[in-house]
Design a protein around this motif. Sequence first.
Motif, PDB file in Angstrom:
ATOM      1  N   TYR A   3      28.442  28.335 101.071  1.00 15.14           N
ATOM      2  CA  TYR A   3      29.202  29.391 100.430  1.00 15.14           C
ATOM      3  C   TYR A   3      28.286  30.469  99.885  1.00 15.14           C
ATOM      4  N   SER A   4      28.881  31.621  99.683  1.00 17.95           N
ATOM      5  CA  SER A   4      28.184  32.747  99.097  1.00 17.95           C
ATOM      6  C   SER A   4      29.036  33.220  97.931  1.00 17.95           C
ATOM      7  N   TYR A   5      28.453  33.157  96.740  1.00 18.07           N
ATOM      8  CA  TYR A   5      29.225  33.545  95.546  1.00 18.07           C
ATOM      9  C   TYR A   5      28.266  33.750  94.396  1.00 18.07           C
ATOM     10  N   SER A   6      28.416  34.827  93.678  1.00 14.87           N
ATOM     11  CA  SER A   6      27.590  35.059  92.492  1.00 14.87           C
ATOM     12  C   SER A   6      28.356  34.568  91.286  1.00 14.87           C
ATOM     13  N   GLY A   7      27.862  33.506  90.686  1.00 12.72           N
ATOM     14  CA  GLY A   7      28.577  32.915  89.567  1.00 12.72           C
ATOM     15  C   GLY A   7      28.785  31.438  89.811  1.00 12.72           C
ATOM     16  N   SER A   8      29.701  30.858  89.084  1.00  6.44           N
ATOM     17  CA  SER A   8      29.983  29.429  89.226  1.00  6.44           C
ATOM     18  C   SER A   8      31.346  29.232  89.848  1.00  6.44           C
ATOM     19  N   GLN A  62      46.771  20.254 102.685  1.00  6.96           N
ATOM     20  CA  GLN A  62      46.794  19.545 101.415  1.00  6.96           C
ATOM     21  C   GLN A  62      45.376  19.389 100.872  1.00  6.96           C
ATOM     22  N   LEU A  63      45.296  19.321  99.555  1.00  7.48           N
ATOM     23  CA  LEU A  63      44.000  19.170  98.905  1.00  7.48           C
ATOM     24  C   LEU A  63      43.442  17.773  99.169  1.00  7.48           C
ATOM     25  N   LEU A  64      42.177  17.709  99.598  1.00  2.91           N
ATOM     26  CA  LEU A  64      41.510  16.430  99.782  1.00  2.91           C
ATOM     27  C   LEU A  64      40.695  16.087  98.538  1.00  2.91           C
ATOM     28  N   LEU A  65      39.825  17.002  98.151  1.00  4.87           N
ATOM     29  CA  LEU A  65      39.081  16.779  96.917  1.00  4.87           C
ATOM     30  C   LEU A  65      38.490  18.090  96.412  1.00  4.87           C
ATOM     31  N   ARG A  66      38.110  18.072  95.133  1.00  2.28           N
ATOM     32  CA  ARG A  66      37.451  19.235  94.554  1.00  2.28           C
ATOM     33  C   ARG A  66      36.235  18.785  93.774  1.00  2.28           C
ATOM     34  N   HIS A  67      35.243  19.632  93.720  1.00  2.00           N
ATOM     35  CA  HIS A  67      33.943  19.188  93.225  1.00  2.00           C
ATOM     36  C   HIS A  67      33.998  18.809  91.759  1.00  2.00           C
ATOM     37  N   ILE A  68      34.903  19.420  91.017  1.00  2.00           N
ATOM     38  CA  ILE A  68      34.917  19.216  89.572  1.00  2.00           C
ATOM     39  C   ILE A  68      35.366  17.805  89.220  1.00  2.00           C
ATOM     40  N   SER A  69      36.141  17.182  90.110  1.00  2.00           N
ATOM     41  CA  SER A  69      36.663  15.848  89.800  1.00  2.00           C
ATOM     42  C   SER A  69      35.680  14.757  90.181  1.00  2.00           C
ATOM     43  N   ARG A  70      34.743  15.090  91.078  1.00  6.38           N
ATOM     44  CA  ARG A  70      33.685  14.154  91.466  1.00  6.38           C
ATOM     45  C   ARG A  70      34.239  12.792  91.897  1.00  6.38           C
ATOM     46  N   GLU A  71      35.362  12.789  92.589  1.00  4.54           N
ATOM     47  CA  GLU A  71      35.939  11.520  93.005  1.00  4.54           C
ATOM     48  C   GLU A  71      35.849  11.373  94.519  1.00  4.54           C
ATOM     49  N   SER A  72      36.098  10.160  94.963  1.00  5.91           N
ATOM     50  CA  SER A  72      36.111   9.876  96.391  1.00  5.91           C
ATOM     51  C   SER A  72      37.556   9.680  96.818  1.00  5.91           C
ATOM     52  N   LYS A  94      39.971   8.806 100.112  1.00  8.06           N
ATOM     53  CA  LYS A  94      40.009   8.272 101.486  1.00  8.06           C
ATOM     54  C   LYS A  94      38.594   8.033 102.009  1.00  8.06           C
ATOM     55  N   GLY A  95      37.670   7.699 101.106  1.00  6.20           N
ATOM     56  CA  GLY A  95      36.300   7.411 101.511  1.00  6.20           C
ATOM     57  C   GLY A  95      35.426   8.641 101.652  1.00  6.20           C
ATOM     58  N   PHE A  96      35.989   9.835 101.458  1.00  5.25           N
ATOM     59  CA  PHE A  96      35.225  11.068 101.552  1.00  5.25           C
ATOM     60  C   PHE A  96      34.628  11.447 100.199  1.00  5.25           C
ATOM     61  N   THR A  97      33.430  11.985 100.244  1.00  6.41           N
ATOM     62  CA  THR A  97      32.797  12.539  99.056  1.00  6.41           C
ATOM     63  C   THR A  97      32.191  13.883  99.412  1.00  6.41           C
ATOM     64  N   ALA A  98      31.983  14.699  98.402  1.00  5.32           N
ATOM     65  CA  ALA A  98      31.317  15.986  98.620  1.00  5.32           C
ATOM     66  C   ALA A  98      30.538  16.320  97.371  1.00  5.32           C
ATOM     67  N   ASP A  99      29.303  16.684  97.550  1.00  5.46           N
ATOM     68  CA  ASP A  99      28.446  17.038  96.423  1.00  5.46           C
ATOM     69  C   ASP A  99      28.129  18.522  96.470  1.00  5.46           C
ATOM     70  N   LEU A 100      28.272  19.155  95.325  1.00  2.99           N
ATOM     71  CA  LEU A 100      27.952  20.572  95.223  1.00  2.99           C
ATOM     72  C   LEU A 100      26.455  20.722  95.027  1.00  2.99           C
ATOM     73  N   ASN A 101      25.798  21.421  95.930  1.00  6.78           N
ATOM     74  CA  ASN A 101      24.364  21.690  95.835  1.00  6.78           C
ATOM     75  C   ASN A 101      24.201  23.181  95.582  1.00  6.78           C
ATOM     76  N   HIS A 126      28.924  20.009 101.397  1.00  7.51           N
ATOM     77  CA  HIS A 126      29.219  19.262 102.621  1.00  7.51           C
ATOM     78  C   HIS A 126      30.112  18.062 102.327  1.00  7.51           C
ATOM     79  N   LEU A 127      31.005  17.779 103.243  1.00  6.58           N
ATOM     80  CA  LEU A 127      31.931  16.653 103.124  1.00  6.58           C
ATOM     81  C   LEU A 127      31.387  15.483 103.941  1.00  6.58           C
ATOM     82  N   LYS A 128      31.355  14.301 103.321  1.00  7.05           N
ATOM     83  CA  LYS A 128      30.743  13.155 104.001  1.00  7.05           C
ATOM     84  C   LYS A 128      31.641  11.927 103.926  1.00  7.05           C
ATOM     85  N   LYS A 129      31.494  11.109 104.972  1.00  6.42           N
ATOM     86  CA  LYS A 129      32.152   9.804 104.975  1.00  6.42           C
ATOM     87  C   LYS A 129      31.261   8.868 105.765  1.00  6.42           C
TER      88      LYS A 129
END
Lengths: 109, 113
Positions: free
Chosen positions: A25-30, A45-55, A57-64, A71-74
């Motif tokens: 992503y490209s964004y100035s700010g948070s 439908q929403l799968l996940l959002r970084h603020i909730s830090r949850e998994s 359906k086995g998917f996780t995503a970490d904000l770097n 990136h979304l990982k399973k």
Amino acid sequence: AQRVTQPEKLLSVFKGAPVELKCNYSYSGSPELFWYVQYSRQRLQLLLRHISRESIKGFTADLNKGETSFHLKKPFAQEEDSAMYYCALSRRGFQKLVFGTGTRLLVSP
Amino acid sequence: DAGVTQSPTHLIKTRGQQVTLRCSPKSGHDTVSWYQQALGQGPQFIFQYYEEEERQRGNFPDRFSGHQFPNYSSELNVNALLLGDSALYLCASSFSGTSYEQYFGPGTRLTVT
């Protein structure tokens, strides 16, 4: 300018293989980062959002923030994971979503 | 709760005509956003309505206008249709107070010929 890039239009893996769907992503700010999913003949439908830090359906995503990636990982893909996946961002406090172009994940038996 | 509903499902219009699309939000939601999704693209934000006012707007011309009613349902109007307006139009609802989660409707497929 706000921009979300998903470099892969299609990702094809075998059942049980690890999956990583890329999002930059490209964004100035948070920003707030999200992954949305659309299964065949279903609505977006929403799968996940970084603020909730949850998994989900086995998917996780970490904000770097250094690499501006989400990136979304399973670890082990299932056939039912086959769907269209969209990465999206919004400005904190606002609900306007900026979407990437999406990656189609195809999991073969 | 049927969730977010949109009507009609499909629509075919001629260039230059006007079109109205409708959206009913999920029960308990007070905010409605509209997105345009062209073929092979991700959804693009058109605008958002809250308390019957346009709160945010994306990069769309004035030909695109909207309305929100006291029951929180919403309409999207597009005037002077162009071939490039052919797309899937998605409505999403949310609750302004607590959640960033937007619930999407099934969309209206608009074809301009």
